[in-house]
Design a protein around this motif. Structure first.
Motif, PDB file in Angstrom:
ATOM      1  N   ILE A 193       0.783  -1.221  -0.021  1.00 18.95           N
ATOM      2  CA  ILE A 193      -0.159   0.021  -0.105  1.00 18.95           C
ATOM      3  C   ILE A 193       0.865   1.386  -0.104  1.00 18.95           C
ATOM      4  CG2 ILE A 193      -1.966   1.171   1.397  1.00 18.95           C
ATOM      5  CD1 ILE A 193      -2.771  -1.497   0.321  1.00 18.95           C
ATOM      6  N   ILE A 194       0.429   2.281  -0.900  1.00 16.57           N
ATOM      7  CA  ILE A 194       1.062   3.449  -0.815  1.00 16.57           C
ATOM      8  C   ILE A 194       0.017   4.647  -0.139  1.00 16.57           C
ATOM      9  CG2 ILE A 194       2.196   5.368  -2.065  1.00 16.57           C
ATOM     10  CD1 ILE A 194       3.037   3.303  -4.272  1.00 16.57           C
ATOM     11  N   SER A 195       0.680   4.945   1.030  1.00 22.16           N
ATOM     12  CA  SER A 195      -0.166   6.174   1.793  1.00 22.16           C
ATOM     13  C   SER A 195       0.437   7.267   1.620  1.00 22.16           C
ATOM     14  CB  SER A 195      -0.298   5.601   3.020  1.00 22.16           C
ATOM     15  OG  SER A 195       0.900   5.403   3.870  1.00 22.16           O
ATOM     16  N   ASN A 196      -0.382   8.396   2.361  1.00 23.16           N
ATOM     17  CA  ASN A 196       0.000   9.752   2.443  1.00 23.16           C
ATOM     18  C   ASN A 196       0.085  10.569   1.085  1.00 23.16           C
ATOM     19  OD1 ASN A 196       0.484   9.126   5.005  1.00 23.16           O
ATOM     20  ND2 ASN A 196       2.304  10.148   5.209  1.00 23.16           N
ATOM     21  N   VAL A 197      -0.674   9.984   0.323  1.00 25.21           N
ATOM     22  CA  VAL A 197      -0.987  10.489  -1.067  1.00 25.21           C
ATOM     23  C   VAL A 197      -2.550  11.339  -1.050  1.00 25.21           C
ATOM     24  CG1 VAL A 197      -1.232  10.084  -3.505  1.00 25.21           C
ATOM     25  CG2 VAL A 197       0.285   8.750  -2.177  1.00 25.21           C
ATOM     26  N   SER A 198      -2.310  12.584  -1.375  1.00 29.04           N
ATOM     27  CA  SER A 198      -3.717  13.274  -1.559  1.00 29.04           C
ATOM     28  C   SER A 198      -4.572  12.736  -2.424  1.00 29.04           C
ATOM     29  CB  SER A 198      -3.442  14.814  -1.678  1.00 29.04           C
ATOM     30  OG  SER A 198      -2.955  14.956  -2.913  1.00 29.04           O
ATOM     31  N   LYS A 199      -5.975  13.066  -2.181  1.00 31.53           N
ATOM     32  CA  LYS A 199      -6.961  12.526  -2.912  1.00 31.53           C
ATOM     33  C   LYS A 199      -6.842  12.906  -4.404  1.00 31.53           C
ATOM     34  CE  LYS A 199     -12.121  12.245  -2.918  1.00 31.53           C
ATOM     35  NZ  LYS A 199     -13.314  12.694  -2.085  1.00 31.53           N
ATOM     36  N   SER A 200      -6.492  14.125  -4.424  1.00 33.49           N
ATOM     37  CA  SER A 200      -6.134  14.851  -5.780  1.00 33.49           C
ATOM     38  C   SER A 200      -5.190  14.652  -6.715  1.00 33.49           C
ATOM     39  CB  SER A 200      -6.724  16.534  -5.457  1.00 33.49           C
ATOM     40  OG  SER A 200      -5.554  17.029  -4.880  1.00 33.49           O
ATOM     41  N   ALA A 201      -4.263  13.742  -6.124  1.00 30.73           N
ATOM     42  CA  ALA A 201      -2.949  13.584  -6.749  1.00 30.73           C
ATOM     43  C   ALA A 201      -3.208  12.861  -7.940  1.00 30.73           C
ATOM     44  CB  ALA A 201      -1.946  12.769  -5.710  1.00 30.73           C
ATOM     45  N   ASP A 202      -2.379  13.018  -9.019  1.00 29.93           N
ATOM     46  CA  ASP A 202      -2.498  12.507 -10.222  1.00 29.93           C
ATOM     47  C   ASP A 202      -1.449  10.933 -10.243  1.00 29.93           C
ATOM     48  OD1 ASP A 202      -2.351  11.675 -12.824  1.00 29.93           O
ATOM     49  OD2 ASP A 202      -0.843  13.454 -13.676  1.00 29.93           O
ATOM     50  N   VAL A 203      -2.328  10.140  -9.791  1.00 30.17           N
ATOM     51  CA  VAL A 203      -1.692   8.723  -9.744  1.00 30.17           C
ATOM     52  C   VAL A 203      -2.850   7.929 -10.421  1.00 30.17           C
ATOM     53  CG1 VAL A 203      -1.010   6.626  -8.598  1.00 30.17           C
ATOM     54  CG2 VAL A 203      -0.331   9.211  -7.809  1.00 30.17           C
ATOM     55  N   ASN A 204      -2.515   7.186 -11.263  1.00 30.39           N
ATOM     56  CA  ASN A 204      -3.505   6.159 -12.172  1.00 30.39           C
ATOM     57  C   ASN A 204      -2.623   4.688 -12.255  1.00 30.39           C
ATOM     58  OD1 ASN A 204      -5.109   8.387 -12.851  1.00 30.39           O
ATOM     59  ND2 ASN A 204      -3.589   8.892 -14.368  1.00 30.39           N
ATOM     60  N   PRO A 205      -3.789   3.813 -12.544  1.00 27.01           N
ATOM     61  CA  PRO A 205      -3.285   2.367 -12.615  1.00 27.01           C
ATOM     62  C   PRO A 205      -2.349   2.368 -13.910  1.00 27.01           C
ATOM     63  CG  PRO A 205      -5.690   2.354 -12.268  1.00 27.01           C
ATOM     64  CD  PRO A 205      -5.301   3.881 -12.286  1.00 27.01           C
ATOM     65  N   GLY A 206      -1.095   1.700 -13.479  1.00 29.92           N
ATOM     66  CA  GLY A 206      -0.146   1.548 -14.627  1.00 29.92           C
ATOM     67  C   GLY A 206       1.069   2.113 -14.320  1.00 29.92           C
ATOM     68  N   ASP A 207       1.017   3.073 -13.383  1.00 27.76           N
ATOM     69  CA  ASP A 207       2.171   4.160 -13.000  1.00 27.76           C
ATOM     70  C   ASP A 207       3.194   3.650 -12.236  1.00 27.76           C
ATOM     71  OD1 ASP A 207       1.216   6.568 -14.207  1.00 27.76           O
ATOM     72  OD2 ASP A 207       0.047   7.290 -12.418  1.00 27.76           O
ATOM     73  N   VAL A 208       4.366   3.737 -12.375  1.00 26.97           N
ATOM     74  CA  VAL A 208       5.283   3.061 -11.727  1.00 26.97           C
ATOM     75  C   VAL A 208       6.067   3.932 -10.758  1.00 26.97           C
ATOM     76  CG1 VAL A 208       7.788   2.156 -12.174  1.00 26.97           C
ATOM     77  CG2 VAL A 208       6.228   1.538 -13.908  1.00 26.97           C
ATOM     78  N   PHE A 209       6.058   3.143  -9.314  1.00 22.43           N
ATOM     79  CA  PHE A 209       6.803   4.105  -8.330  1.00 22.43           C
ATOM     80  C   PHE A 209       8.293   3.595  -8.127  1.00 22.43           C
ATOM     81  CE2 PHE A 209       2.513   5.482  -7.486  1.00 22.43           C
ATOM     82  CZ  PHE A 209       2.833   6.383  -6.507  1.00 22.43           C
ATOM     83  N   ILE A 210       9.134   4.640  -7.939  1.00 21.87           N
ATOM     84  CA  ILE A 210      10.403   4.239  -7.694  1.00 21.87           C
ATOM     85  C   ILE A 210      10.715   4.717  -6.375  1.00 21.87           C
ATOM     86  CG2 ILE A 210      11.078   4.459 -10.283  1.00 21.87           C
ATOM     87  CD1 ILE A 210      11.909   7.339  -9.525  1.00 21.87           C
ATOM     88  N   SER A 211      12.096   4.241  -5.859  1.00 23.85           N
ATOM     89  CA  SER A 211      12.387   5.022  -4.572  1.00 23.85           C
ATOM     90  C   SER A 211      12.645   6.351  -4.804  1.00 23.85           C
ATOM     91  CB  SER A 211      13.691   4.159  -3.908  1.00 23.85           C
ATOM     92  OG  SER A 211      14.524   4.092  -5.114  1.00 23.85           O
TER      93      SER A 211
END
Length: 275
Positions: A193-211
């Motif tokens: 789970i990735i938390s502390n991300v605001s509701k309006s943040a631009d994050v969509n399925p398929g996005d890659v997260f890095i360190s």
């Protein structure tokens, strides 16, 4: 001598029968009468037919011997194929190591997994490298696919890695596309789970997260995973679930980065926040 005569007397019928058969055969083969020649031809033909029929029947003992030979060869070939497959896989892993070096990642120590747990809330893996290989606690552990975790304990020849699937490990991460920051944590069951991300943040399925560069334990830019689901945790924050870049079920070999966090930075920030 008496026993011999008694024995001969007991089998005298068989002796007489054998003698008569021999005499009959001698008479048949020495007689040139046309009828005898006809019977002799039939007998010889029948004998030849029987002999060819028996010769067509496989020799059981030869077949057993041949089957044993084939089984032994089959086992040898199977072992050779298995060895070749392992050699191929090892070559692939070495190519991945070279690929990491060509990306500019230096100070890499390779290690093999000798034990791992994936069914608990605090999962770890054990490596066959330790202090004698210059392994230290807090060193990052990666593969060419992405982040595995960090070293949390060492002995002379072994080390234990706290992997992403461990609820005690929290990592500062960043969306590679939108640069949105968040905190990665294992929920103790199935999901990262990735938390502390605001509701309006631009994050969509398929996005890659890095360190993230804000991390105190990992260098920036290491792939963490891909977003598979987004939703609203509450009125303020998103709930983001990611699939890890590393397949922990099939993981066999890893690379430890010779990277130690900046102790001055960590201590400085700690002292400021305490005050």
């Amino acid at each position: 001598m008496k026993k011999i005569w008694l024995f001969i007397f007991e089998i005298k019928e068989y002796i007489l029968l054998t003698t008569f058969i021999i005499i009959s055969l001698i008479l048949i083969f020495s007689n040139d009468n046309s009828q005898i020649r006809f019977l002799r031809g039939i007998a010889i033909g029948s004998f030849g037919t029987l002999q060819s029929g028996f010769s067509a029947i496989p020799n059981v003992f030869e077949i057993q011997k041949e089957n044993k030979f084939l089984r032994e060869n089959n086992i040898k070939l199977s072992n050779e194929v298995a060895t070749l497959k392992e050699t191929k896989l090892e070559n692939i892993r070495l190519m991945k190591l070279l690929n990491l070096k060509t990306k500019g990642i230096s100070g890499i120590i390779s290690g093999k997994i000798v034990n791992k747990s994936l069914t608990q809330s605090r999962n770890t893996i054990t490596l066959n490298i330790g202090e004698s290989d210059s392994i230290k606690t807090n060193m990052p552990v990666i593969t060419d696919d992405g982040l595995v975790g960090r070293i949390v304990a060492t002995s002379e020849h072994y080390s234990i890695v706290q992997i992403l699937l461990n609820k005690d490990l929290k990592i500062t991460v960043k969306c590679q596309r939108s640069r949105v920051d968040g905190i990665l944590n294992f929920d103790g069951f199935l999901n990262l789970i990735i938390s502390n991300v605001s509701k309006s943040a631009d994050v969509n399925p398929g996005d890659v997260f890095i360190s993230s560069e804000y991390s105190n334990h990992f260098p920036p830019g290491i792939p963490i995973g891909t977003v598979i689901e987004t939703g609203n945790l509450d009125n303020l924050f998103k709930k983001i679930i990611i699939k890890p870049a590393v397949n922990f079920e099939t993981l066999e070999e890893v690379f430890v980065l010779n990277y130690i966090p900046d102790k001055e930075k960590i201590d400085f920030e700690k002292n400021i926040f305490i005050k």
